[in-house]
Design an enzyme around this catalytic site. Structure first.
Site, PDB file in Angstrom:
ATOM      1  N   GLY A  11      41.792  31.625  45.731  1.00 28.78           N
ATOM      2  CA  GLY A  11      42.113  33.005  45.358  1.00 28.78           C
ATOM      3  C   GLY A  11      42.028  33.918  46.568  1.00 28.78           C
ATOM      4  N   ARG A  72      46.439  27.130  45.604  1.00 27.65           N
ATOM      5  CA  ARG A  72      45.453  26.127  45.162  1.00 27.65           C
ATOM      6  C   ARG A  72      46.231  24.815  45.099  1.00 27.65           C
ATOM      7  NH1 ARG A  72      41.120  29.349  43.233  1.00 27.65           N
ATOM      8  NH2 ARG A  72      41.759  31.296  42.262  1.00 27.65           N
ATOM      9  N   ASP A 128      34.273  36.358  44.397  1.00 32.11           N
ATOM     10  CA  ASP A 128      33.238  35.974  43.424  1.00 32.11           C
ATOM     11  C   ASP A 128      31.792  36.044  43.935  1.00 32.11           C
ATOM     12  OD1 ASP A 128      35.182  35.539  41.570  1.00 32.11           O
ATOM     13  OD2 ASP A 128      35.176  33.355  41.730  1.00 32.11           O
ATOM     14  N   MET A 170      36.417  39.907  36.776  1.00 31.66           N
ATOM     15  CA  MET A 170      36.632  38.512  37.170  1.00 31.66           C
ATOM     16  C   MET A 170      35.310  37.784  37.414  1.00 31.66           C
ATOM     17  SD  MET A 170      40.019  38.136  39.464  1.00 31.66           S
ATOM     18  CE  MET A 170      41.512  37.626  38.625  1.00 31.66           C
ATOM     19  N   GLN A 255      41.451  43.472  40.767  1.00 34.20           N
ATOM     20  CA  GLN A 255      40.229  43.300  41.582  1.00 34.20           C
ATOM     21  C   GLN A 255      40.467  42.464  42.837  1.00 34.20           C
ATOM     22  OE1 GLN A 255      36.878  42.392  38.425  1.00 34.20           O
ATOM     23  NE2 GLN A 255      38.897  41.987  37.603  1.00 34.20           N
TER      24      GLN A 255
END
Ligand code: F6P
Length: 323
Positions: A11, A72, A128, A170, A255
């Site tokens: 990401g 990915r 994250d 997220m 985000q």
């Protein structure tokens, strides 16, 4: 080491461009040729590799996304795919790699090194903040600020209409964005994958709020919460409390974009430079991170295996401060 390559994978995260810039400029500073690989491991397999110079990274420090694009890659998960990638790197005479990404990226890079001996040093690039070996990851601060901006706006309308909002942020496996935006946004409750909050707990908190004459409420839900996503949780709550006016907002990929904050640009620049210097000094399969304002290198094995639990105090703080 004469020629190295940089890529972004997984990401995307605000600050990845600032990191690419630092990597490219630091390599040039040390008289090492630098190449860019487009679309992560997929681009490596396809030979989507091109030379970069100082100008390739002009005017990108403030930009969101990644000029190298990201992906990915399913093919890189196969031995056949990795073989093709190795052959491409040989064709371009690339001796070492800088990977900007998260756990999936480092897992791929670690296996690749074990199989083909190409050393990689990583930079922590994910919104994250779930990587062991760094206090913060590149993009996390920007993502939290983006979420906060949205939460503030939702609070205005929630308050005008006496409504309860479930706001999804997220974080499939990690509640870092949720917990920080819940504290910063003054939420009544936060639901994260790391701790169990039941539907009954949610109803209890909302009812207590009513008794204290609160007219509106904000519940922040990390997308990976075990009770479901925000829409599912709101539906379960609605079923049991018909009198509440409940709305749901999913913040989603908003985000992941936007101009990186100062903190993210600086973290990206520090880890980008450290990754190149680490690689040139013979390091392999490690991530450059910042812990307590000090540069540290952590093995990919630890980064991947060791979790980064959310401090219990932070979760407690949300309920204490929303009485
Ligand atoms: O890893 C970053 C992240 O934004 C997670 O928070 C989220 O679950 C995931 O990526 C979404 O990935 P994609 O954009 O591939 O759907």
């Amino acid at each position: 080491m004469n020629r190295i390559a940089v890529f972004t994978s997984g990401g995307d995260a605000p600050g990845m461009n600032a990191c690419i810039r630092a990597v490219v400029r630091c390599a040039i500073y040390h008289d090492v040729e630098i190449y860019g690989i487009k679309r992560g491991f997929d681009g490596m397999i396809k030979g989507n590799i091109y030379p970069m110079n100082s100008h390739s990274v002009s005017n990108i420090i403030q930009k969101g996304g990644t000029i190298l694009k990201s992906a990915r890659s399913k093919e890189f998960m196969t031995e056949e795919g990795r073989k093709k990638a190795y052959q491409q790197l040989r064709n371009f005479d690339i001796d070492g790699l800088i990977a900007i990404g998260g756990n999936g990226t480092f897992t791929g890079a670690k296996i690749f090194h074990e199989e083909f001996g190409i050393p990689t040093v990583g930079c922590p690039g994910t919104i994250d903040n779930d990587l062991f070996g760094t206090d913060n990851t590149i993009g996390y601060d920007t993502a939290v600020n983006t979420a906060l901006d949205a939460i503030d706006k939702i609070r205005d309308t929630a308050d005008s209409h006496n409504r309860i909002f479930f706001i999804e942020v997220m974080g499939r496996d990690s509640g870092y964005i949720a917990i920080q935006s819940a504290i910063g946004g003054g939420a009544e409750l936060v639901m994260v994958p790391e701790t169990r909050t039941t539907i009954e707990d949610v109803i209890e908190t909302l009812k207590e709020g009513r008794l204290k004459h609160k007219t509106s409420a904000i519940v922040i839900v990390a997308e990976g919460d075990e009770e479901g996503n925000a829409t599912e949780i709101a539906a379960k709550v609605k079923e049991k409390t018909l009198d509440l006016d409940i709305k749901v907002t999913t913040l989603g990929h908003i985000q992941r974009g936007g101009s990186p904050t100062a903190r993210d640009r600086i973290l990206a620049s520090r880890t980008g430079l450290a990754a190149v210097e680490g690689l040139l000094n013979g390091m392999k399969s490690v991530m450059a991170g910042i812990v307590n304002d000090e540069l540290v290198y952590t093995s990919f094995a630890d980064t991947i295996q060791k979790g980064k639990p959310i401090h219990e105090d932070l979760i407690r703080m949300v309920s204490v401060l929303s009485i």
